[in-house]
Write a protein that holds these residues in place. Structure first.
Motif, PDB file in Angstrom:
ATOM      1  N   HIS A 206      47.284 -34.163  15.228  1.00 41.18           N
ATOM      2  CA  HIS A 206      47.935 -34.242  16.075  1.00 41.18           C
ATOM      3  C   HIS A 206      48.169 -33.262  17.181  1.00 41.18           C
ATOM      4  O   HIS A 206      48.698 -33.314  18.260  1.00 41.18           O
ATOM      5  CB  HIS A 206      49.420 -34.719  15.886  1.00 41.18           C
ATOM      6  N   ASP A 207      46.932 -32.087  17.134  1.00 36.48           N
ATOM      7  CA  ASP A 207      46.792 -31.208  17.878  1.00 36.48           C
ATOM      8  C   ASP A 207      46.142 -31.507  19.090  1.00 36.48           C
ATOM      9  O   ASP A 207      44.869 -31.716  18.971  1.00 36.48           O
ATOM     10  CB  ASP A 207      46.298 -29.993  17.106  1.00 36.48           C
ATOM     11  N   ARG A 208      46.589 -31.706  20.288  1.00 33.63           N
ATOM     12  CA  ARG A 208      45.884 -32.293  21.237  1.00 33.63           C
ATOM     13  C   ARG A 208      44.859 -31.525  21.956  1.00 33.63           C
ATOM     14  O   ARG A 208      43.923 -31.972  22.411  1.00 33.63           O
ATOM     15  CB  ARG A 208      46.870 -32.965  22.258  1.00 33.63           C
ATOM     16  N   PHE A 209      44.987 -30.239  21.962  1.00 32.34           N
ATOM     17  CA  PHE A 209      44.086 -29.130  22.382  1.00 32.34           C
ATOM     18  C   PHE A 209      42.935 -29.161  21.400  1.00 32.34           C
ATOM     19  O   PHE A 209      41.937 -29.112  21.989  1.00 32.34           O
ATOM     20  CB  PHE A 209      44.785 -27.715  22.415  1.00 32.34           C
ATOM     21  N   LEU A 211      41.966 -31.756  19.672  1.00 30.81           N
ATOM     22  CA  LEU A 211      41.173 -33.028  20.082  1.00 30.81           C
ATOM     23  C   LEU A 211      40.327 -32.810  21.117  1.00 30.81           C
ATOM     24  O   LEU A 211      39.230 -33.318  21.364  1.00 30.81           O
ATOM     25  CB  LEU A 211      42.121 -34.098  20.222  1.00 30.81           C
ATOM     26  N   GLU A 212      40.878 -32.369  22.428  1.00 30.09           N
ATOM     27  CA  GLU A 212      40.088 -31.978  23.570  1.00 30.09           C
ATOM     28  C   GLU A 212      39.028 -30.985  23.390  1.00 30.09           C
ATOM     29  O   GLU A 212      37.995 -31.551  24.047  1.00 30.09           O
ATOM     30  CB  GLU A 212      41.124 -31.235  24.417  1.00 30.09           C
ATOM     31  N   ARG A 213      39.022 -29.933  22.398  1.00 27.33           N
ATOM     32  CA  ARG A 213      37.979 -28.926  22.630  1.00 27.33           C
ATOM     33  C   ARG A 213      37.048 -29.139  21.426  1.00 27.33           C
ATOM     34  O   ARG A 213      35.880 -28.664  21.546  1.00 27.33           O
ATOM     35  CB  ARG A 213      38.747 -27.343  22.586  1.00 27.33           C
ATOM     36  N   GLU A 217      34.196 -37.805  19.982  1.00 25.80           N
ATOM     37  CA  GLU A 217      34.632 -39.191  19.904  1.00 25.80           C
ATOM     38  C   GLU A 217      35.891 -39.367  19.276  1.00 25.80           C
ATOM     39  O   GLU A 217      36.321 -38.675  18.271  1.00 25.80           O
ATOM     40  CB  GLU A 217      33.428 -39.847  18.924  1.00 25.80           C
ATOM     41  N   ILE A 218      36.564 -40.399  19.703  1.00 23.80           N
ATOM     42  CA  ILE A 218      38.117 -40.673  18.930  1.00 23.80           C
ATOM     43  C   ILE A 218      38.053 -42.193  18.712  1.00 23.80           C
ATOM     44  O   ILE A 218      37.451 -43.143  19.408  1.00 23.80           O
ATOM     45  CB  ILE A 218      39.023 -40.376  20.135  1.00 23.80           C
ATOM     46  N   GLY A 231      34.266 -39.800  23.715  1.00 23.10           N
ATOM     47  CA  GLY A 231      34.633 -38.690  24.602  1.00 23.10           C
ATOM     48  C   GLY A 231      35.744 -38.048  23.750  1.00 23.10           C
ATOM     49  O   GLY A 231      36.178 -38.225  22.685  1.00 23.10           O
ATOM     50  N   ASN A 232      36.303 -36.873  24.590  1.00 19.50           N
ATOM     51  CA  ASN A 232      37.229 -36.155  23.988  1.00 19.50           C
ATOM     52  C   ASN A 232      38.690 -36.794  24.455  1.00 19.50           C
ATOM     53  O   ASN A 232      38.837 -37.939  24.806  1.00 19.50           O
ATOM     54  CB  ASN A 232      37.442 -34.619  24.612  1.00 19.50           C
ATOM     55  N   TYR A 233      39.948 -36.027  24.239  1.00 19.22           N
ATOM     56  CA  TYR A 233      41.153 -36.518  24.430  1.00 19.22           C
ATOM     57  C   TYR A 233      41.438 -37.047  25.746  1.00 19.22           C
ATOM     58  O   TYR A 233      41.963 -38.120  26.117  1.00 19.22           O
ATOM     59  CB  TYR A 233      42.068 -35.636  23.967  1.00 19.22           C
ATOM     60  N   SER A 234      41.163 -36.285  26.887  1.00 16.12           N
ATOM     61  CA  SER A 234      41.303 -36.726  28.254  1.00 16.12           C
ATOM     62  C   SER A 234      40.586 -37.960  28.349  1.00 16.12           C
ATOM     63  O   SER A 234      41.067 -38.782  29.184  1.00 16.12           O
ATOM     64  CB  SER A 234      40.831 -35.427  29.123  1.00 16.12           C
ATOM     65  N   TYR A 235      39.427 -38.263  28.095  1.00 21.50           N
ATOM     66  CA  TYR A 235      38.679 -39.345  28.372  1.00 21.50           C
ATOM     67  C   TYR A 235      39.302 -40.628  27.516  1.00 21.50           C
ATOM     68  O   TYR A 235      39.344 -41.494  28.211  1.00 21.50           O
ATOM     69  CB  TYR A 235      37.172 -39.086  27.562  1.00 21.50           C
TER      70      TYR A 235
END
Length: 623
Positions: A206-209, A211-213, A217-218, A231-235
């Protein structure tokens, strides 16, 4: 190359269908985050993948030659083993070679065994591997290799389980909340490690940083279906919003068509032609689509905050140490601060710097050595601690809330029942009568949050509130806190969460030093990075090439062995020193043993100084 395939798996518990015909794959070099709401089947899918559970239908196919490792929330360590023994219990061949070498160092008289172990290290290029795994242990604060598992805290055990998996270097690494029990420095190191390492990951976090870095793929499990985002969390956030908008537009179109087809169905005579029978079949497909609008169950947070006067909380010249007479740990040193209305403070610092002690002094559950805490007459504190709920045996979810009353006051004079309040926190009528011990970690946290907020605090203290909460609940909590008009003090390792809700930081540097930083966590990191070069150098810098160091001219064969032995002895002595100091700082030494312990500590310090002096003598010969 495909490592693992999940093929059409389904799982139900009685009438409750968790998921149906779920399929996805994990390929080499993918770094996948698995996202789902609490209670939607995320843990069940993780258990099925790892062979701890069976699907009702479908299968999981794993490529035969790959090595897979799983970091769960529950450790599988053996209590009687030390850290070193736990690491060497792996079936990794290089680790076995390093283990034999370490044992040879402990027996310097057996020159033949030492030479053979030394040659094996050479032959298998184990020197670099040893440096790498010691760096991992250093970064995860597991430097005392002789410490037994049964003497470790829950956080230390989690870090050891993580270290063992990283050291084993599997082809596919499956992680369940890898950042729990790590401080910010460790999380950022792990983030960099995963981002740079050529490793295949499948993880729940649940650590979104993070996920981002880290993730490229999600995979999301949403309402029983799988959705994949490259893609990453923003995508993911962007594409999910687009997907939901598209689905809703399609449903709106189907609903309009459904109205027309329903009118046609009602007009038709009972005797139908083949053509009208086909249209009738289409009608039921349209009907299902039209009725498929998403049911977004979202936590609703609403409280009737107590009125706050002009005087909030004042901390005056606070000092707190644990056993200062034996050079113990200093937590606070003449600390003063006056909280203002609407203030939002984040607290960060390494584990052990006194963050929880500070909160306990603030809430007056712990008394300072000197100074005082003055709490305003109108202040009502809500304290969300890491310990959570302690239910009575056989207590049900509804019973926990009814302890605060059958009816709960909300804003603008509204009142709702205990059952209605629980529904706002996503506990349906059936779930409300479940035993509390049956709840998942995330559900327990959500219930605990409910009990804190219904007391209508105007000074809210949250100690690690984001652990075990799903991303949807986190977003709702963040939105609530952004609108919360009272004072807010938060301790959290969730950098994304801190960035959104705090105005400034208390940075606990250790030894009683607390810095008031005017900004959020990202501002602080940018400031730290620009103000000074990286202070923490890799442990491998000093020992970048152990093999080269040993074979340099200047040391005899016996001196080489002595050099290696002293390094181990220094580490052991440092650990013993640290353990005794910790006993003093935590008040574990009884009055009748203080003198004996103090003498023991002095002997260790003296021996440590002698060993270090000899280490420097030998080091100088290698220069």
């Amino acid at each position: 190359m495909n490592y693992l395939s999940v093929e059409n798996i389904s799982k139900s518990y009685g009438e409750r269908v968790l998921f149906d015909n779920v399929s996805f794959g994990i390929n080499k070099d993918q770094k996948i985050a698995f996202i789902a709401k609490n209670g939607s089947g995320k843990t069940t899918i993780m258990n099925i993948i790892n062979g701890f559970d069976e699907p009702d239908t479908g299968q999981v196919v794993i490529r035969k030659e790959i090595k897979m490792a799983f970091l769960s929330q529950n450790n599988n360590l053996q209590d009687e083993l030390t850290i070193e023994e736990s690491i060497f219990a792996s079936d990794n061949e290089v680790l076995k070679i390093i283990e034999r070498y370490e044992k040879a160092l402990e027996n310097p008289n057996d020159e033949e065994a030492y030479q053979k172990a030394f040659d094996d290290m050479d032959r298998h290029n184990a020197w670099d591997f040893e440096t790498q795994f010691k760096q991992i242990l250093y970064k995860l604060k597991l430097e005392d290799l002789k410490m037994k598992v049964n003497n470790m805290s829950g956080g230390q055990k989690k870090r050891l389980s993580l270290a063992i998996i990283l050291i084993s270097k599997p082809d596919l690494l499956i992680l369940d909340e890898p950042t729990n029990h790590l401080d910010l420095e460790m999380i950022e190191w792990l983030e960099d490690y995963f981002a740079k390492e050529n490793i295949t990951l499948f993880m729940v976090t649940h650590d979104r940083f993070f996920l981002e870095r880290v993730c490229n793929e999600i995979i999301e499990l949403d309402n029983g279906k799988i959705y994949q985002y490259k893609g990453n969390y923003s995508y993911y956030l962007q594409k999910k919003e687009e997907r939901i908008a598209s689905e809703n537009a399609s449903i709106d179109k189907a609903q309009n068509l459904f109205v027309k087809e329903l009118a046609w169905m009602r007009r038709q005579p009972k005797a139908r032609t083949t053509k009208s029978k086909s249209r009738q079949d289409d009608f039921y497909v349209i009907k299902e689509k039209a009725e498929s609008r998403r049911k977004e169950n979202v936590v609703e947070l609403e409280i009737n905050m107590e009125r706050m006067g002009s005087k909030v909380i004042e901390m005056v010249k606070l000092s707190k140490s644990f056993h200062p007479e034996t050079s113990g740990k200093t937590i606070l040193k003449d600390f003063s601060y006056s909280f203002q209305r609407g203030e939002r403070i984040g607290i960060i610092g390494k584990n052990g710097t006194g963050k929880s002690t500070f909160l306990n002094i603030l809430t007056q559950t712990l008394q300072p050595d000197s100074g005082k805490v003055i709490i305003g007459d109108t202040i009502k504190i809500g304290y969300y601690t890491q310990s959570g709920i302690n239910p009575k045996p056989g207590q049900k979810v509804i019973d926990i809330i009814k302890e605060y009353g059958e009816y709960i006051p909300l804003t603008k004079g509204k009142i709702i029942s205990a059952s209605q309040l629980l529904e706002r926190f996503l506990f349906d009528a059936k779930k409300q009568y479940d035993f509390v011990e049956k709840l998942s970690g995330g559900e327990l946290k959500r219930l605990y949050l409910c009990t804190v907020l219904i007391q209508n605090p105007n000074f809210l203290i949250l100690d690690e509130p984001t652990n075990d909460l799903d991303i949807v609940t986190l977003n709702v909590l963040e939105s609530f806190l952004l609108d919360y008009p009272g004072c807010l003090v938060v301790v959290s390792h969730d950098r994304y969460f801190m960035d959104k809700i705090v105005d400034h930081l208390f940075v606990f540097r250790g030894e009683g030093e607390i810095e008031d930083f005017p900004g959020n966590y990202s501002d602080f990191r940018a400031y730290e990075d620009s103000a000074e070069p990286k202070a923490l150098q890799s442990v491998s810098t000093e020992k970048s090439n152990w093999k080269e160091k040993q074979t340099k001219a200047g040391l005899t064969f016996n001196e080489q062995k002595e050099f290696q032995k002293i390094e181990k002895e220094i580490k052991d002595l440092e650990y013993q020193k640290k353990q005794i100091e910790q006993e003093f700082s935590e008040g574990k030494v009884s009055d009748d043993k203080i003198e004996a312990k103090a003498n023991e500590l002095q002997k260790i310090i003296q021996s440590l100084e002698e060993k270090e002096e000899r280490w420097f003598d030998l080091s100088s010969k290698m220069e």
